[in-house]
Design a protein around this motif. Sequence first.
Motif, PDB file in Angstrom:
ATOM      1  N   TYR A 129      69.507 -61.762 -36.421  1.00  0.00           N
ATOM      2  CA  TYR A 129      70.818 -61.633 -37.065  1.00  0.00           C
ATOM      3  C   TYR A 129      70.818 -62.335 -38.430  1.00  0.00           C
ATOM      4  O   TYR A 129      71.377 -61.817 -39.399  1.00  0.00           O
ATOM      5  N   GLU A 132      69.173 -60.245 -40.963  1.00  0.00           N
ATOM      6  CA  GLU A 132      70.063 -59.140 -41.334  1.00  0.00           C
ATOM      7  C   GLU A 132      71.175 -59.633 -42.266  1.00  0.00           C
ATOM      8  O   GLU A 132      71.535 -58.939 -43.221  1.00  0.00           O
ATOM      9  N   HIS A 155      73.470 -53.481 -39.325  1.00  0.00           N
ATOM     10  CA  HIS A 155      73.600 -54.773 -38.635  1.00  0.00           C
ATOM     11  C   HIS A 155      74.461 -54.616 -37.382  1.00  0.00           C
ATOM     12  O   HIS A 155      74.101 -55.078 -36.299  1.00  0.00           O
TER      13      HIS A 155
END
Length: 193
Positions: A129, A132, A155
Amino acid sequence: PVREAFRMLEESGLVRTVKNRGVFVRDVAVEEALEIFEVRAVMDLYVGRKLAETITPTQVKELRQLVDAMDQAVKGNNARDYHRFNLKFHDRLLELADNAKLTATYRKLVNELSLFRRQNLTPETMAIYTREHKQIVKAIAAGDPEAAGQAMFQHVMNSRERTLEYYRGKNAQAKAAPAKAPAARRGPARVGA
């Protein structure tokens, strides 16, 4: 005050009221969560495009600081702090898009997804994450609306896929777990039938 609090929680999608029975925590089925991720992805596509056209250098710096804070939480294996900074990051993106109706709708959807989003946080996924998030900020800072929109869209769709994988794995584990043996009878065994 309690009724007003329940009404606000219901409007946020966190509880449901059943007439003559009471207020209950709302259970969001995984199928509904997957649909929410899809709606959120389309909203984020717009947010990314808009921010790439309107963001200031000071605002980019603020977003980078939030991503750095998430990165530190990953290094410290601190899912609680990561979750807090992640929510703040996405909420700040919305605020910068400057669309009150979009923000209100988005926040309602995010509230409904809170349990799913928290379950997806492992050391591995937090690192993914964060990468991203860095791509999102990079595309926004570059002033590339298409890249920024796609980075935000992807995402959310990646989060959707991780949620689906988590629940498939959870269901597979539940099916593979041996059934509990019946409890042993107490007292003398019966002979004959």
